[in-house]
Design an enzyme around this catalytic site. Structure first.
Site, PDB file in Angstrom:
ATOM      1  N   SER A 174       0.791  -1.234   0.000  1.00 25.45           N
ATOM      2  CA  SER A 174       0.000   0.000   0.000  1.00 25.45           C
ATOM      3  C   SER A 174       0.820   1.278   0.000  1.00 25.45           C
ATOM      4  O   SER A 174       0.357   2.301  -0.485  1.00 25.45           O
ATOM      5  CB  SER A 174      -0.958   0.006   1.190  1.00 25.45           C
ATOM      6  N   HIS A 202      -5.114  -3.376  -2.727  1.00 25.11           N
ATOM      7  CA  HIS A 202      -4.712  -2.503  -3.846  1.00 25.11           C
ATOM      8  C   HIS A 202      -4.532  -3.270  -5.152  1.00 25.11           C
ATOM      9  O   HIS A 202      -4.037  -2.723  -6.128  1.00 25.11           O
ATOM     10  CB  HIS A 202      -3.421  -1.757  -3.490  1.00 25.11           C
ATOM     11  N   LYS A 233     -11.303   0.724  -2.390  1.00 26.76           N
ATOM     12  CA  LYS A 233     -10.208   1.317  -3.173  1.00 26.76           C
ATOM     13  C   LYS A 233     -10.663   1.422  -4.636  1.00 26.76           C
ATOM     14  O   LYS A 233     -11.480   2.264  -4.931  1.00 26.76           O
ATOM     15  CB  LYS A 233      -8.940   0.499  -2.964  1.00 26.76           C
TER      16      LYS A 233
HETATM   17  C1  PLP Z   1      -6.814   0.172   2.948  1.00 27.80           C
HETATM   18  C2  PLP Z   1      -6.264  -1.137   3.318  1.00 27.80           C
HETATM   19  C3  PLP Z   1      -6.970  -1.998   4.160  1.00 27.80           C
HETATM   20  C4  PLP Z   1      -8.232  -1.567   4.853  1.00 27.80           C
HETATM   21  O1  PLP Z   1      -9.298  -1.446   3.956  1.00 27.80           O
HETATM   22  P1  PLP Z   1     -10.503  -0.458   4.311  1.00 27.80           P
HETATM   23  O2  PLP Z   1     -11.634  -1.009   3.545  1.00 27.80           O
HETATM   24  O3  PLP Z   1     -10.084   0.904   3.880  1.00 27.80           O
HETATM   25  O4  PLP Z   1     -10.705  -0.536   5.789  1.00 27.80           O
HETATM   26  C5  PLP Z   1      -6.441  -3.243   4.411  1.00 27.80           C
HETATM   27  N1  PLP Z   1      -5.274  -3.628   3.862  1.00 27.80           N
HETATM   28  C6  PLP Z   1      -4.564  -2.821   3.064  1.00 27.80           C
HETATM   29  C7  PLP Z   1      -3.285  -3.310   2.476  1.00 27.80           C
HETATM   30  C8  PLP Z   1      -5.028  -1.541   2.779  1.00 27.80           C
HETATM   31  O5  PLP Z   1      -4.309  -0.716   2.026  1.00 27.80           O
END
Ligand code: PLP
Length: 387
Positions: A174, A202, A233
């Protein structure tokens, strides 16, 4: 004590504040009355304000209302929750799907539910905070291996005795945007009979034609692979998911505290995710456009002398030696109509501007970003060159 700490954060340039938009999420956003080209959202396909998806949400709200009213285990779910679970399982080529309220809720709920004190977790050192928190809540023994270091992972897997071994890793990282070698990790997991838990936050909607890391590496789902991801995302909505065997899903329904003790996702969120998944299957050109934009940005940065890797993920970190430099550069960008805030410790060790490219950016947007980054460096807005 709290105010002392806040003063200390501020002195070290580490004070975080929340900046809210007065516009929808998108290519262009408005903050403090200023119009900015947005290089800091994970809405990689520009779907968060998509008209067709908005219409689907309106229809669903008219039919089912908006509040879920209870946990999924009581009366909180409706037929749309079930539809989305079926759709995401089939999209990810797995047996069964389960919704959580966010990706964060998946990792803090599923990881401790799947592991007990006889088990061992092997976790990449750069894994997301939600994975770290999930590991902290787990009673299993934990082993943190160096980022993407297959040899260290192999030696841990070989030497550690445990009832169940589980390797947990992001696929697209991320904060650095690099992609692990899933083939190697999967082979190791097979060799040592370990479960493989992949965080595709991602990767979903981005790599493997949008289907994520398994498809990207031409691997098939099987009973040893647990895929997690989020609708928040590239899918532009909100909500987390797990795709795994029906047995694992049934087990999580019975044991995962963030699922059991939390009210279900709202109908609006679920309807948006259903429409969004459907949209990306019908619009592969969006993912192609994203790829083209990512390539353009990376190539331009490399041409201008920034030390950026060639790669396919839309997360592009421009790292600096100090927090002060990073802030000066992001302030320079802000003054010139570009939103790309700095990411600082403790979120990351090395401060950076984390550029995120979306399918909605134009060629001009990307050129403007790169020329302003270059200008910031030439003007020595920062005391040091990017590293
Ligand atoms: C953003 C993210 C999450 C959490 O997801 P949300 O739906 O925003 O709570 C989990 N793992 C990774 C690698 C992330 O980048």
């Amino acid at each position: 004590m709290f105010s002392e700490s806040l003063k200390d954060f501020s002195k070290r340039n580490l004070l975080r504040t929340i900046k809210d938009k007065t516009s929808p999420q998108g290519r262009e956003i408005i903050i403090n009355g200023k119009e900015l080209i947005n290089f800091s959202s994970n809405d990689y396909l520009g779907l968060a304000s998509n008209e067709e998806i908005k219409d689907s949400v309106k229809i669903a709200i008219n039919k089912y209302g908006f509040g879920a009213g209870a946990s999924r285990l009581l009366s909180g779910g409706c037929i749309l929750h079930n539809t989305l679970e079926k759709n995401i399982a089939s999209f990810k080529d797995g047996e069964s799907g389960l919704l959580f309220n966010s990706g964060y809720a998946v990792n803090v709920g599923a990881i401790p539910a799947l592991t007990s004190s006889d088990d061992a977790i092997f976790s990449d050192e750069l894994n997301h905070a939600s994975i770290i928190d999930g590991c902290r809540l787990s009673k299993a023994k934990k082993f943190v291996y160096k980022h993407n270091d297959i040899d260290e992972l192999a030696s841990f897997l070989k030497s550690v005795e445990a009832k169940t071994k589980i390797v947990i890793t992001e696929s697209v990282f991320s904060m650095d945007g690099d992609i692990i070698d899933l083939n190697d990790i999967n082979m190791l997991c097979n060799q040592y009979k370990a479960l493989l838990y992949i965080d595709d936050a991602h990767a979903t909607g981005v790599i493997g034609g949008g289907k994520g890391s398994l498809k990207h590496f031409q691997l098939s789902a099987n009973e040893h692979i647990i895929q997690m991801g989020t609708f928040s995302k590239a899918l532009g909505s909100v909500g987390g998911f797990i795709v795994a065997t029906k047995t694992i899903i049934d087990y999580l329904i019975n044991t995962s505290r963030s699922l059991i003790y939390s009210t279900a996702l709202s109908v609006a969120d679920v309807a948006a995710s259903i429409a969004s998944l459907d949209y990306i299957e019908r619009h592969p050109e969006l993912i192609e456009k994203l790829k083209k934009n990512v390539n353009k940005c990376r190539e331009l940065l490399i041409k201008e002398g920034f030390s950026i890797e060639r790669g396919i993920s839309p997360i592009i970190p421009v790292k600096f030696k100090s927090v002060d430099d990073t802030i000066k550069v992001s302030d320079h960008l802000f003054r010139n109509g570009i939103y790309a805030p700095s990411i600082r410790p403790p979120t990351v060790k090395i401060p950076r501007i984390r550029i995120t490219i979306t399918a909605s950016h134009t060629k001009d947007d990307i050129e403007l970003l790169v020329s302003n980054l270059k200008e910031a460096v030439l003007l020595k807005v920062s005391g040091s060159y990017p590293i």
